[in-house]
Write an enzyme that holds these catalytic residues in place. Structure first.
Site, PDB file in Angstrom:
ATOM      1  N   SER A 129       0.834  -1.203   0.000  1.00  0.00           N
ATOM      2  CA  SER A 129       0.000   0.000   0.000  1.00  0.00           C
ATOM      3  C   SER A 129       0.866   1.249   0.000  1.00  0.00           C
ATOM      4  O   SER A 129       1.986   1.243   0.488  1.00  0.00           O
ATOM      5  CB  SER A 129      -0.909   0.041   1.222  1.00  0.00           C
ATOM      6  OG  SER A 129      -1.600   1.272   1.250  1.00  0.00           O
ATOM      7  N   LYS A 184      -4.069  -6.828   3.702  1.00  0.00           N
ATOM      8  CA  LYS A 184      -4.121  -5.692   2.769  1.00  0.00           C
ATOM      9  C   LYS A 184      -5.575  -5.386   2.396  1.00  0.00           C
ATOM     10  O   LYS A 184      -5.973  -4.219   2.282  1.00  0.00           O
ATOM     11  CB  LYS A 184      -3.304  -6.015   1.507  1.00  0.00           C
ATOM     12  CG  LYS A 184      -3.454  -4.997   0.368  1.00  0.00           C
ATOM     13  CD  LYS A 184      -2.847  -3.673   0.739  1.00  0.00           C
ATOM     14  CE  LYS A 184      -3.042  -2.491  -0.160  1.00  0.00           C
ATOM     15  NZ  LYS A 184      -3.444  -2.550  -1.505  1.00  0.00           N
ATOM     16  N   HIS A 187      -7.076  -3.560   5.217  1.00  0.00           N
ATOM     17  CA  HIS A 187      -6.520  -2.196   5.135  1.00  0.00           C
ATOM     18  C   HIS A 187      -7.330  -1.364   4.139  1.00  0.00           C
ATOM     19  O   HIS A 187      -7.733  -0.234   4.419  1.00  0.00           O
ATOM     20  CB  HIS A 187      -5.048  -2.265   4.707  1.00  0.00           C
ATOM     21  CG  HIS A 187      -4.498  -0.972   4.184  1.00  0.00           C
ATOM     22  ND1 HIS A 187      -4.807  -0.475   2.928  1.00  0.00           N
ATOM     23  CD2 HIS A 187      -3.687  -0.052   4.750  1.00  0.00           C
ATOM     24  CE1 HIS A 187      -4.201   0.683   2.755  1.00  0.00           C
ATOM     25  NE2 HIS A 187      -3.514   0.968   3.837  1.00  0.00           N
ATOM     26  N   ASN A 188      -7.580  -1.927   2.964  1.00  0.00           N
ATOM     27  CA  ASN A 188      -8.303  -1.175   1.938  1.00  0.00           C
ATOM     28  C   ASN A 188      -9.748  -0.909   2.352  1.00  0.00           C
ATOM     29  O   ASN A 188     -10.287   0.164   2.090  1.00  0.00           O
ATOM     30  CB  ASN A 188      -8.277  -1.929   0.606  1.00  0.00           C
ATOM     31  CG  ASN A 188      -6.952  -1.777  -0.103  1.00  0.00           C
ATOM     32  OD1 ASN A 188      -5.921  -1.567   0.525  1.00  0.00           O
ATOM     33  ND2 ASN A 188      -6.960  -1.891  -1.423  1.00  0.00           N
ATOM     34  N   GLU A 191      -9.688   1.830   4.650  1.00  0.00           N
ATOM     35  CA  GLU A 191      -9.435   3.058   3.864  1.00  0.00           C
ATOM     36  C   GLU A 191     -10.760   3.624   3.323  1.00  0.00           C
ATOM     37  O   GLU A 191     -10.994   4.836   3.380  1.00  0.00           O
ATOM     38  CB  GLU A 191      -8.473   2.696   2.728  1.00  0.00           C
ATOM     39  CG  GLU A 191      -8.067   3.813   1.807  1.00  0.00           C
ATOM     40  CD  GLU A 191      -7.157   3.268   0.697  1.00  0.00           C
ATOM     41  OE1 GLU A 191      -6.195   2.529   0.991  1.00  0.00           O
ATOM     42  OE2 GLU A 191      -7.435   3.574  -0.476  1.00  0.00           O
TER      43      GLU A 191
HETATM   44  P1  NBP Z   1      -1.886  -2.442 -13.419  1.00  0.00           P
HETATM   45  O1  NBP Z   1      -2.741  -3.066 -12.390  1.00  0.00           O
HETATM   46  O2  NBP Z   1      -2.452  -1.396 -14.293  1.00  0.00           O
HETATM   47  O3  NBP Z   1      -1.282  -3.623 -14.335  1.00  0.00           O
HETATM   48  C1  NBP Z   1      -0.506  -3.318 -15.458  1.00  0.00           C
HETATM   49  C2  NBP Z   1       0.626  -4.325 -15.607  1.00  0.00           C
HETATM   50  O4  NBP Z   1       0.101  -5.657 -15.724  1.00  0.00           O
HETATM   51  C3  NBP Z   1       1.415  -4.054 -16.879  1.00  0.00           C
HETATM   52  O5  NBP Z   1       2.778  -4.314 -16.636  1.00  0.00           O
HETATM   53  C4  NBP Z   1       0.812  -5.070 -17.841  1.00  0.00           C
HETATM   54  O6  NBP Z   1       1.669  -5.419 -18.900  1.00  0.00           O
HETATM   55  C5  NBP Z   1       0.638  -6.235 -16.920  1.00  0.00           C
HETATM   56  N1  NBP Z   1      -0.231  -7.283 -17.447  1.00  0.00           N
HETATM   57  C6  NBP Z   1      -1.558  -7.292 -17.689  1.00  0.00           C
HETATM   58 BR1  NBP Z   1      -2.671  -5.865 -17.464  1.00  0.00          BR
HETATM   59  N2  NBP Z   1      -2.008  -8.457 -18.165  1.00  0.00           N
HETATM   60  C7  NBP Z   1      -0.915  -9.234 -18.244  1.00  0.00           C
HETATM   61  C8  NBP Z   1      -0.728 -10.567 -18.665  1.00  0.00           C
HETATM   62  N3  NBP Z   1      -1.754 -11.325 -19.060  1.00  0.00           N
HETATM   63  N4  NBP Z   1       0.525 -11.056 -18.641  1.00  0.00           N
HETATM   64  C9  NBP Z   1       1.547 -10.289 -18.246  1.00  0.00           C
HETATM   65  N5  NBP Z   1       1.440  -9.022 -17.805  1.00  0.00           N
HETATM   66  C10 NBP Z   1       0.206  -8.495 -17.811  1.00  0.00           C
HETATM   67  O7  NBP Z   1      -0.526  -1.876 -12.757  1.00  0.00           O
HETATM   68  P2  NBP Z   1      -0.317  -1.035 -11.407  1.00  0.00           P
HETATM   69  O8  NBP Z   1      -1.305   0.063 -11.252  1.00  0.00           O
HETATM   70  O9  NBP Z   1       1.143  -0.721 -11.374  1.00  0.00           O
HETATM   71  O10 NBP Z   1      -0.626  -2.103 -10.265  1.00  0.00           O
HETATM   72  C11 NBP Z   1       0.058  -3.346 -10.162  1.00  0.00           C
HETATM   73  C12 NBP Z   1      -0.584  -4.141  -9.040  1.00  0.00           C
HETATM   74  O11 NBP Z   1      -0.419  -3.405  -7.817  1.00  0.00           O
HETATM   75  C13 NBP Z   1      -2.086  -4.337  -9.196  1.00  0.00           C
HETATM   76  O12 NBP Z   1      -2.463  -5.564  -8.647  1.00  0.00           O
HETATM   77  C14 NBP Z   1      -2.687  -3.223  -8.375  1.00  0.00           C
HETATM   78  O13 NBP Z   1      -3.988  -3.515  -7.926  1.00  0.00           O
HETATM   79  C15 NBP Z   1      -1.685  -3.149  -7.233  1.00  0.00           C
HETATM   80  N6  NBP Z   1      -1.616  -1.863  -6.551  1.00  0.00           N
HETATM   81  C16 NBP Z   1      -1.713  -0.703  -7.238  1.00  0.00           C
HETATM   82  C17 NBP Z   1      -1.637   0.518  -6.564  1.00  0.00           C
HETATM   83  C18 NBP Z   1      -1.720   1.805  -7.313  1.00  0.00           C
HETATM   84  O14 NBP Z   1      -1.724   2.865  -6.641  1.00  0.00           O
HETATM   85  N7  NBP Z   1      -1.739   1.793  -8.639  1.00  0.00           N
HETATM   86  C19 NBP Z   1      -1.430   0.537  -5.194  1.00  0.00           C
HETATM   87  C20 NBP Z   1      -1.301  -0.664  -4.514  1.00  0.00           C
HETATM   88  C21 NBP Z   1      -1.388  -1.861  -5.198  1.00  0.00           C
HETATM   89  P3  NBP Z   1       1.570  -4.618 -20.301  1.00  0.00           P
HETATM   90  O15 NBP Z   1       2.421  -3.398 -20.123  1.00  0.00           O
HETATM   91  O16 NBP Z   1       2.132  -5.562 -21.279  1.00  0.00           O
HETATM   92  O17 NBP Z   1       0.117  -4.293 -20.538  1.00  0.00           O
END
Ligand code: NBP
Length: 481
Positions: A129, A184, A187-188, A191
């Site tokens: 988080s 987690k 936590h959410n 939130e």
């Molecule tokens: P996203 O949740 O938007 O995921 C994008 C990533 O997943 C890209 O690298 C994409 O590759 C890859 N991907 C997908 Br979509 N489908 C795929 C597949 N079939 N095979 C391989 N790679 C694949 O990214 P994020 O916002 O950085 O979040 C990552 C994780 O962290 C998520 O689970 C999210 O819930 C969690 N999280 C996010 C936050 C936040 O603030 N954003 C905070 C805490 C936790 P590509 O580039 O080839 O499309």
């Protein structure tokens, strides 16, 4: 060939920032992303000069990792995690470790821990988080899964995590299989609740008291220096103080239809499955759902007439110290929300066989994450006093806090109901508080009704628990059996 201490797959916002954080701490990181262009952009941009190793195939990625290999996934939760795991499994060796750092559903983490163990691999489901900023400079990390993997990743994860004032990392082993992702998820959920109790304060100040945005920002700043000291209160003050080029509050041009990604809903579903009340978070989730019914709300405001007079007239009767009463309503509701959250963690620990350290979990949330707050130290202290505390509401510190907040809390709920301003979180928290401290509730009538129409039987107050009785309700003096 250069070797890497750890590999990370998934170079969206979270993955990129975690890699840079690891590099800052002296780790060599190999990266892979399904779409290679994203890897190239990262290496040519933010990762330039960091020593990060870019790879174009998953085989190349796996081959440059030191053993046991540590592979962190930061891909979209759900199918993408299984897709990548399935690609990795044939390429990994016994004892290698996969860490899923995404927002995965805890039951998926339970399944993945078991499946990978059968294949000789070790899985960690780590809730992370803190968003982009946390990932870059120190998130809260909640790892669970195969305990044998923990010693191999502890150093890296604790190095990159946020730290509390005494240097303790906001990252520690939570428990087996899904325990990290469950924590987690809670936590959410919390939130969602924290955001709703703040939103209700804003609503009351704005439409009830007719306060200006500058005045509201000042109130939140003041609150942020006291009992409510927290990240969400601080950013709320910033948001309320923000103006556009014309000097008008930016907040008021934002459409009032809230989005959600589902972790609040998961928390509530789990609470229903486990039979534990998560009423405030449920109201917070439903408040977003109701807000999103925008077209219906607009039609209903025309047909039913909105009860809310935005001129601040409602608050003319509320008294000069009403802002302090709102503070007390918010604080008391927050206590109830966290009490419910920790009760749920306790229920989940019992159900899934996790021996959770609640005081330590509160410290994992102390810095780095969205719900970070000084208040979490009071929770840690409560569990230090009594590790098996059934509810925070039974701890002396919180009992006193609720007693002090009681009259302001009731005053706010009463005034809001009178003025037609919805305060679902404050009022549901108050209802829970009043029910929780009631020795007798009207559930005897519920039991009688169930027995009347369905012969579901009931227990008696004058007989031991576990003995069940049935009455023939249609006959006066009908026999009890
Ligand atoms: P996203 O949740 O938007 O995921 C994008 C990533 O997943 C890209 O690298 C994409 O590759 C890859 N991907 C997908 Br979509 N489908 C795929 C597949 N079939 N095979 C391989 N790679 C694949 O990214 P994020 O916002 O950085 O979040 C990552 C994780 O962290 C998520 O689970 C999210 O819930 C969690 N999280 C996010 C936050 C936040 O603030 N954003 C905070 C805490 C936790 P590509 O580039 O080839 O499309």
């Amino acid at each position: 060939m250069r070797t890497a201490d750890i590999g990370l797959i998934g170079l969206a916002v979270m993955g990129q920032n975690l890699v840079l954080n690891m590099a800052d701490h002296g780790y060599t990181v190999a990266v892979y992303n399904r779409t290679t262009a994203r890897t190239t952009e990262f290496l040519d941009g933010p990762a330039r000069g960091t020593g990060v190793i870019g790879t174009e195939t998953i085989e190349e990625f796996v081959n440059c990792l030191t053993r046991p290999r540590r592979v962190m996934l930061m891909v979209k939760a759900g199918g993408p995690v299984d897709a990548i795991v399935n690609q990795l499994v044939p390429l990994l060796d016994e004892g290698d470790i996969i860490i899923d750092g995404g927002n995965s559903y805890f039951e998926d983490s339970i399944r993945r821990t078991m499946d990978l163990k059968e294949r000789g691999l070790r899985f960690i489901g780590a809730g992370i988080s803190g968003g982009e900023e946390g990932a870059r400079h120190g998130p809260s990390i909640m790892p669970g899964g195969d305990p044998g993997a923990w010693p191999h990743v502890k150093g890296i994860l604790q190095d990159i995590a946020a730290k509390v004032a005494d240097g303790t990392p906001c990252c520690d082993w939570v428990g087996p299989d899904g325990a990290g992702h469950y924590t987690k998820m809670v936590h959410n959920g919390i939130e969602y609740g924290d955001m709703q109790v703040i939103a209700e304060a804003y609503h009351l100040m704005k439409v009830g008291l007719g306060m200006s945005h500058a005045d509201m920002a000042a109130v939140f700043r003041r609150w942020g220096d006291g009992l409510l000291d927290s990240y969400l209160i601080d950013i709320t003050a910033d948001i309320l103080g923000h103006t556009d080029e014309q000097g008008d509050p930016t907040l008021e041009v934002i459409l009032d239809a809230a989005g959600q990604k589902g972790t609040g809903k998961w928390t509530v579903i789990s609470s229903l499955d486990l039979g534990y009340p998560m009423t405030l978070v449920a109201e917070a989730v439903y408040a977003r759902v109701v807000s999103a019914l925008l077209d219906q709300r607009i039609e209903a405001a025309g047909v039913l007439g909105s009860a809310v007079d935005e001129s601040g007239v409602a608050g003319q009767e509320w008294g000069d110290d009403f802002v302090d009463a709102i503070h007390d309503a918010l604080y008391a509701s927050k206590i109830v929300s966290y009490a419910q959250g920790f009760m749920l963690l306790g229920a989940a620990g019992g159900e899934y066989g996790w021996d959770l350290d609640y005081g330590r979990i509160a410290q994992l949330w102390r810095e780095g994450c969205i719900i970070r707050a000084a208040f979490l130290d009071d929770i840690t202290a409560a569990f230090a006093r009594r590790p098996d505390l059934p509810s925070l509401l039974l701890d002396g510190f919180f009992t006193d806090a609720l007693r002090k907040a009681d009259s302001g809390w009731r005053r706010v709920v009463t005034a809001a109901v009178g003025a037609g301003i919805p305060v679902p979180a404050y009022s549901s928290a108050l209802a829970f508080y009043d029910a929780y401290r009631s020795e007798r509730l009207p559930a005897n009538l519920i039991q009688a009704q169930r027995d009347y129409f369905g012969a579901h039987t009931y227990e008696r107050i004058d007989r031991p628990r576990g003995e069940f009785f049935h009455t023939d309700w249609t006959r006066p003096g009908g026999a009890a059996t």
